[in-house]
Design a protein around this motif. Structure first.
Motif, PDB file in Angstrom:
ATOM      1  N   ASP A  63       0.810  -1.214   0.000  1.00 17.68           N
ATOM      2  CA  ASP A  63       0.000   0.000   0.000  1.00 17.68           C
ATOM      3  C   ASP A  63       0.844   1.265   0.000  1.00 17.68           C
ATOM      4  O   ASP A  63       0.533   2.246  -0.692  1.00 17.68           O
ATOM      5  CB  ASP A  63      -0.925   0.020   1.232  1.00 17.68           C
ATOM      6  CG  ASP A  63      -1.843  -1.183   1.285  1.00 17.68           C
ATOM      7  OD1 ASP A  63      -1.846  -1.956   0.314  1.00 17.68           O
ATOM      8  OD2 ASP A  63      -2.539  -1.361   2.299  1.00 17.68           O
ATOM      9  N   ASP A  64       1.937   1.256   0.792  1.00 13.87           N
ATOM     10  CA  ASP A  64       2.741   2.460   0.919  1.00 13.87           C
ATOM     11  C   ASP A  64       3.651   2.706  -0.282  1.00 13.87           C
ATOM     12  O   ASP A  64       4.380   3.697  -0.319  1.00 13.87           O
ATOM     13  CB  ASP A  64       3.573   2.416   2.205  1.00 13.87           C
ATOM     14  CG  ASP A  64       4.480   1.196   2.279  1.00 13.87           C
ATOM     15  OD1 ASP A  64       4.365   0.308   1.404  1.00 13.87           O
ATOM     16  OD2 ASP A  64       5.302   1.123   3.210  1.00 13.87           O
TER      17      ASP A  64
ATOM     18  N   LEU B 245       2.248   2.315  -3.558  1.00 10.37           N
ATOM     19  CA  LEU B 245       1.363   2.471  -4.713  1.00 10.37           C
ATOM     20  C   LEU B 245       1.529   3.804  -5.423  1.00 10.37           C
ATOM     21  O   LEU B 245       1.383   3.887  -6.644  1.00 10.37           O
ATOM     22  CB  LEU B 245      -0.101   2.296  -4.273  1.00 10.37           C
ATOM     23  CG  LEU B 245      -0.555   0.849  -4.021  1.00 10.37           C
ATOM     24  CD1 LEU B 245      -1.936   0.825  -3.406  1.00 10.37           C
ATOM     25  CD2 LEU B 245      -0.527   0.046  -5.316  1.00 10.37           C
ATOM     26  N   ASP B 246       1.827   4.867  -4.674  1.00  6.10           N
ATOM     27  CA  ASP B 246       1.948   6.177  -5.311  1.00  6.10           C
ATOM     28  C   ASP B 246       3.380   6.549  -5.675  1.00  6.10           C
ATOM     29  O   ASP B 246       3.622   7.627  -6.222  1.00  6.10           O
ATOM     30  CB  ASP B 246       1.353   7.270  -4.412  1.00  6.10           C
ATOM     31  CG  ASP B 246       2.037   7.355  -3.056  1.00  6.10           C
ATOM     32  OD1 ASP B 246       2.907   6.500  -2.774  1.00  6.10           O
ATOM     33  OD2 ASP B 246       1.696   8.270  -2.289  1.00  6.10           O
ATOM     34  N   SER B 247       4.331   5.662  -5.388  1.00  7.44           N
ATOM     35  CA  SER B 247       5.733   5.967  -5.694  1.00  7.44           C
ATOM     36  C   SER B 247       6.361   4.996  -6.681  1.00  7.44           C
ATOM     37  O   SER B 247       7.485   5.224  -7.142  1.00  7.44           O
ATOM     38  CB  SER B 247       6.566   5.964  -4.402  1.00  7.44           C
ATOM     39  OG  SER B 247       6.531   4.694  -3.770  1.00  7.44           O
TER      40      SER B 247
ATOM     41  N   CYS C 179       5.569   2.113 -10.099  1.00  2.72           N
ATOM     42  CA  CYS C 179       4.680   1.671 -11.173  1.00  2.72           C
ATOM     43  C   CYS C 179       4.077   0.307 -10.831  1.00  2.72           C
ATOM     44  O   CYS C 179       4.802  -0.619 -10.441  1.00  2.72           O
ATOM     45  CB  CYS C 179       5.460   1.596 -12.483  1.00  2.72           C
ATOM     46  SG  CYS C 179       4.544   0.897 -13.871  1.00  2.72           S
ATOM     47  N   SER C 180       2.770   0.174 -10.982  1.00  3.20           N
ATOM     48  CA  SER C 180       2.107  -1.093 -10.648  1.00  3.20           C
ATOM     49  C   SER C 180       2.307  -2.168 -11.709  1.00  3.20           C
ATOM     50  O   SER C 180       1.897  -3.312 -11.508  1.00  3.20           O
ATOM     51  CB  SER C 180       0.601  -0.861 -10.439  1.00  3.20           C
ATOM     52  OG  SER C 180       0.360  -0.306  -9.168  1.00  3.20           O
TER      53      SER C 180
ATOM     54  N   ARG D 213      -1.282   8.556 -12.737  1.00  9.70           N
ATOM     55  CA  ARG D 213      -2.269   7.839 -11.938  1.00  9.70           C
ATOM     56  C   ARG D 213      -3.438   7.362 -12.794  1.00  9.70           C
ATOM     57  O   ARG D 213      -3.861   8.053 -13.727  1.00  9.70           O
ATOM     58  CB  ARG D 213      -2.789   8.748 -10.819  1.00  9.70           C
ATOM     59  CG  ARG D 213      -3.769   8.064  -9.875  1.00  9.70           C
ATOM     60  CD  ARG D 213      -4.021   8.873  -8.621  1.00  9.70           C
ATOM     61  NE  ARG D 213      -4.667  10.147  -8.917  1.00  9.70           N
ATOM     62  CZ  ARG D 213      -5.066  11.000  -7.973  1.00  9.70           C
ATOM     63  NH1 ARG D 213      -4.857  10.704  -6.696  1.00  9.70           N
ATOM     64  NH2 ARG D 213      -5.637  12.135  -8.308  1.00  9.70           N
TER      65      ARG D 213
ATOM     66  N   GLN E 214      -7.962   5.879  -9.297  1.00 10.86           N
ATOM     67  CA  GLN E 214      -7.116   6.888  -8.645  1.00 10.86           C
ATOM     68  C   GLN E 214      -6.297   6.305  -7.496  1.00 10.86           C
ATOM     69  O   GLN E 214      -6.037   6.966  -6.502  1.00 10.86           O
ATOM     70  CB  GLN E 214      -7.986   8.055  -8.150  1.00 10.86           C
ATOM     71  CG  GLN E 214      -8.691   8.783  -9.261  1.00 10.86           C
ATOM     72  CD  GLN E 214      -9.371  10.058  -8.802  1.00 10.86           C
ATOM     73  OE1 GLN E 214      -9.190  10.495  -7.678  1.00 10.86           O
ATOM     74  NE2 GLN E 214     -10.140  10.666  -9.684  1.00 10.86           N
ATOM     75  N   THR E 215      -5.897   5.049  -7.676  1.00  9.46           N
ATOM     76  CA  THR E 215      -5.141   4.356  -6.626  1.00  9.46           C
ATOM     77  C   THR E 215      -3.782   3.899  -7.109  1.00  9.46           C
ATOM     78  O   THR E 215      -2.787   4.038  -6.399  1.00  9.46           O
ATOM     79  CB  THR E 215      -5.930   3.134  -6.105  1.00  9.46           C
ATOM     80  OG1 THR E 215      -7.196   3.565  -5.608  1.00  9.46           O
ATOM     81  CG2 THR E 215      -5.161   2.417  -4.996  1.00  9.46           C
TER      82      THR E 215
ATOM     83  N   TYR F 121      -0.522   3.688  -9.998  1.00  3.51           N
ATOM     84  CA  TYR F 121       0.230   4.594 -10.872  1.00  3.51           C
ATOM     85  C   TYR F 121       1.059   3.788 -11.866  1.00  3.51           C
ATOM     86  O   TYR F 121       1.399   2.619 -11.607  1.00  3.51           O
ATOM     87  CB  TYR F 121       1.162   5.481 -10.039  1.00  3.51           C
ATOM     88  CG  TYR F 121       0.450   6.532  -9.216  1.00  3.51           C
ATOM     89  CD1 TYR F 121       0.517   7.882  -9.561  1.00  3.51           C
ATOM     90  CD2 TYR F 121      -0.269   6.187  -8.078  1.00  3.51           C
ATOM     91  CE1 TYR F 121      -0.118   8.853  -8.799  1.00  3.51           C
ATOM     92  CE2 TYR F 121      -0.912   7.142  -7.313  1.00  3.51           C
ATOM     93  CZ  TYR F 121      -0.824   8.481  -7.680  1.00  3.51           C
ATOM     94  OH  TYR F 121      -1.462   9.440  -6.929  1.00  3.51           O
TER      95      TYR F 121
END
Length: 577
Positions: free
Chosen positions: A90-91, A93-95, A97-98, A109, A114-115, A117
């Protein structure tokens, strides 16, 4: 909390000084040499990513495993695969690439959930076949008013279910998943809560409202789902970045075939060796030492810097077996649980326990007298480690105070740098100081970080094989700390003072940084694959080496010119403009 962190927390709660001696299990992780020759080849129609020179065999001791049919060399990439399924913590996800799990400052994103990236449209399109299901699930959870994002374990299990649905139950991909080892019938009571929580959370994440809906995923009952959860828990790999920082959870049936040893001959890493986004995150199995023909490939499932009681407890709780590898069977003293000889002969004494307080030096046979002091130091050291680990992000100043206070107590008790919990405290202390240096570097803190990194590197060197990725990363971190520009270099002292001073200052410090980074690069080439040039970290270390060589050359030239100016001024030959 991520699945990887959850497992770490469970292991951190184990008591070192009160652990019982593990009983022998019918299932062992390491196969004795006499059993290897009796292994029977197994015919498989899948696992096509495994090269021909590796063979799936079974043995009566450890079940299925991988054996090499030819000699392999240190640093050799035995094979490389992309995980069947993977999900970021989870920590992250925004830093990160999925799709490719690479870091980035300008990630794009997903406009719907919107979860998650992505690096760019290429990575987004590659991930869309699975993310289109994930995206709807995340949107549904957000619409329900929940603020928390499902854990990496739930999202990884969800991706497995959706891919099962697409591939079909008869596909090779699904059969590889279904052949993973399941311990669902033998779960200890302590594991039921985790497995039940995962199963219930997965059903909710998938949006299932009735038992019949599970049939669309190639399952006939809740028991099938429970078995999948058990296979996931038993066979999950933590995806790491090239510096071994955890990023998320993954499943890879070919790699899961490899059995465990606390003294492995191979490691699993994610070196990011210039692969395309479609290939990443690429999981690679690297040989750590020479592997003979007909020798089994073995990796470590747990942190092997832990002492034997903690290793055995972790293996029994998560994987339901006791390890009988050479390290666990070796009767000699282990630096992971040892005290320096009280007579300072250079030998070691086993760390005393409540059950057995008598401890002698294995070299000179001197008896350790201060057993109570050692027991107390280890006990409060473990307590401090647990507390500091829990506080490292919420209250780093308090965590650093704990490590600062407890490390000298353990050292004064005589425990070795590799002994638990001193090594773990030292590594945590180093991380906390580096975090405190994120602003403007302070000379005192920088020197403290160098000292902590030096002790951590020495401790790891006592318990891990040359070329182990953890050793290479630790040495690289030490070299980079030594190479940091000193905010306030110390004035030089006498020759005797300079010889004893550590860390050194000025050019001597830079030379030490260069030597350390050169050594680190050699180890990284082993642990992350020679053909990978040590992975992303190894390539960056090479750049640091080139920079330091240039910097030292400039420094040497500058000193030479200054000396020449001084000589010319003394003889009256200096030209004045």
């Amino acid at each position: 909390m991520s699945f990887a962190k959850l497992k770490a927390v469970r292991e951190a709660k184990l008591s070192y000084v009160t652990s019982d001696t593990p009983q022998a299990s019918q299932e062992s992780s390491a196969v004795p040499s006499q059993v290897v020759d009796k292994s029977v080849p197994v015919s498989e129609n899948f696992h096509t990513t495994i090269p021909d020179y590796l063979e799936i065999r079974t043995s009566p001791t450890s079940g299925r495993g991988l054996w090499s049919k030819q000699a392999c060399h240190p640093g050799q990439v035995l094979f490389a695969v992309k995980p069947h399924a993977a999900a970021l913590s989870d920590d992250r996800l925004d830093s990160h690439c999925s799709q490719c799990f690479g870091p980035g400052d300008n990630l794009k994103r997903c406009t719907k959930c919107q979860t998650v990236y992505y690096c760019d449209s290429t990575c987004q399109n590659l991930d869309w076949p699975l993310h289109k299901h994930e995206c709807l699930a995340l949107q549904r959870i957000a619409a329900s008013g929940e603020n928390s994002i499902p854990s990496d374990a739930i999202r990884c299990l969800g991706r497995i279910m959706w891919k099962r649905q697409k591939q079909g139950s008869a596909s090779a991909w699904t059969r590889e998943i279904d052949l993973l080892q399941s311990h669902n019938q033998d779960l200890p009571a302590s594991a039921y809560e985790l497995h039940t929580h995962l199963a219930i959370s997965l059903v909710r994440y998938l949006g299932l409202s009735s038992p019949s809906e599970i049939a669309s995923f190639g399952m006939s009952s809740g028991a099938d789902l429970a078995n999948l959860v058990s296979r996931f828990v038993t066979n999950t790999f933590t995806i790491t970045d090239p510096s071994l920082t955890p990023l998320g959870a993954s499943v890879s049936p070919p790699v899961a075939l490899i059995n465990h040893s606390c003294d492995p001959n191979a490691v699993v890493v994610f070196p990011r060796a210039r692969a395309s986004p479609a290939q990443e995150p690429l999981m690679q199995v690297i040989a750590l030492r020479e592997i003979a023909p007909n020798e089994e490939i073995l990796t470590a499932y747990i942190d092997t810097t832990l002492p034997k009681p903690l290793r055995q407890t972790a293996l029994r709780e998560t994987y339901l077996f006791s390890c009988a590898c050479q390290l666990c069977s070796d009767p000699t003293v282990d630096p992971r649980e040892a005290v320096w000889c009280p007579k300072a002969c250079g030998g070691m004494c086993p760390t005393p326990t409540e059950e057995n307080s008598l401890s002698r030096c294995t070299k000179c046979r001197a008896v350790l007298q201060k057993t109570e002091e050692v027991l107390d130091a280890v006990r409060i050291g473990q307590q401090a480690l647990d507390k500091a680990t829990a506080l490292q992000f919420s209250d780093p100043a308090k965590a650093r105070q704990l490590t600062t206070n407890l490390i000298p107590i353990l050292a004064s008790a005589g425990v070795t740098p590799a002994s638990h919990p001193l090594l773990a405290l030292t590594r945590l202390h180093q991380a906390l100081i580096i975090a405190a240096l994120s602003g403007a570097p302070i000379q005192e803190l920088l020197d403290e970080a160098v000292i902590a990194a030096t002790k951590a590197t020495a401790g790891l060197g006592l318990v891990l094989r040359y070329g182990h990725p953890m050793r290479g990363i630790a040495r690289a971190e030490l070299g980079k700390l030594l190479a940091v520009d000193e905010p306030a270099p110390r004035a030089p002292g006498s020759a005797a003072e300079e010889a004893l001073r550590y860390p050194p200052s000025g050019a001597k410090r830079l030379r030490l940084a260069l030597e350390t980074l050169v050594q680190a690069r050699a180890e990284l080439n082993f642990g992350f694959g020679a053909t990978n040039e040590g992975g992303l970290v190894g390539r960056r270390v090479r750049e640091d080496v080139v920079r330091l060589e240039r910097e030292l050359g400039v420094w040497k030239k500058g000193v030479g010119e200054a000396l020449q100016d001084a000589r010319e001024a003394g003889t009256g030959k200096r030209t004045v403009i």
